[in-house]
Enzyme design. Structure first.
Site, PDB file in Angstrom:
ATOM      1  CB  CYS A  93      -0.961  -0.030   1.177  1.00 51.92           C
ATOM      2  SG  CYS A  93      -2.387   1.023   0.945  1.00 51.92           S
ATOM      3  CG  HIS A 191      -3.157  -3.468   4.320  1.00 54.66           C
ATOM      4  ND1 HIS A 191      -1.952  -3.034   4.809  1.00 54.66           N
ATOM      5  CD2 HIS A 191      -3.724  -2.403   3.695  1.00 54.66           C
ATOM      6  CE1 HIS A 191      -1.791  -1.744   4.510  1.00 54.66           C
ATOM      7  NE2 HIS A 191      -2.833  -1.345   3.829  1.00 54.66           N
TER       8      HIS A 191
END
Ligand code: GLN
Length: 242
Positions: A93, A191
């Site tokens: 990310c 994630h």
């Protein structure tokens, strides 16, 4: 056998339990008799990325990305050398966003990225949040990866994506692509943490690190029935929502 992993900005870029990726790699190495030395570095620390077998940067809020970017930019030359020397690089990310041209936050502030890749990211108020599943083709093998995404940034202009989205948003919620894959660089919005949910990817990273020393190394298979059972359930639920 000993391997070395640099976990960069571990005190700042570590959202949603991304530290679980390091834990899983260390444990799965130990089960094969490999010692994975985890070196935790942050802003201002002295370290040599070119000596690392793997580099990991987790996710973070816009605030933390703004804190680390100058330090990261100062390490560009070593980062490029590590990539070209086939070190494994896992970027989650915010960490992924920071290797592109820039990250533009919600206030319009341009946070310069390392510029190693041509992609760029601009934040938006409609955050992309939820479970995500992607189809990947890595080193001649098909993988399905599952995880959780939570990002405002929309990443555009990825020349070589990691995979295509079968459920969720991905890079920008419109082009159906997710992440970036170049040599041994894996950037992704997943994630989860990523590797506990996708043990086969963890083993691919271990194989790639070991093959820097033993050209034909293949990790001995572990009993991942619990992890893979959970993963298949997530895939079933994601596909049922499509
Ligand atoms: N701050 C970035 C964004 O909102 C990255 C978020 C993250 O790392 N989960 O897009």
């Amino acid at each position: 056998m000993e391997l070395h992993l640099a976990w960069l900005y571990d005190d700042l870029l570590e959202l949603y339990g991304d530290r679980g990726n390091v834990t899983v790699l260390r444990e799965r190495c130990a089960k094969r008799g490999i010692t994975l030395h985890v070196h935790q570095y942050s802003v201002g620390d002295q370290f040599d990325l070119t000596k690392m077998d793997m580099i990991f940067i987790g996710g973070g809020s816009d605030r933390e990305q703004n804190i680390i970017y100058e330090d990261l930019l100062a390490r560009r030359e070593d980062f490029v050398m590590a990539i070209e020397n086939n070190a494994v690089v896992l970027l989650i990310c915010g960490g992924y966003q920071m290797l592109g041209q820039y990250y533009k936050d919600l206030d319009g502030k341009m946070i310069p990225g390392l510029g190693i890749f041509d992609y760029y990211t601009e934040s938006s108020r409609d955050r992309m949040v939820g479970y995500i599943g992607i189809d990947c083709h890595i080193d001649g093998h098909n993988f399905q990866l599952v995880g959780f995404e939570n990002h405002g940034g929309k990443t555009q202009n990825v020349a070589t994506p990691l995979g295509s989205v079968f459920a969720g948003h991905g890079n920008n919620g419109t082009d159906g692509q997710e992440g970036v894959l170049y040599k041994n660089v894996f950037g992704t919005y997943l994630h989860g943490p990523l590797l506990p949910r996708n043990p086969e990817l963890a083993d691919l990273f271990i194989e790639k690190m070991m093959r820097r020393y033993e050209a034909t190394y293949v990790p001995v298979a572990l009993d991942d029935s619990l992890e893979l059972g959970a993963k298949q359930q997530v895939i079933r639920e994601l596909k049922a929502q499509i």
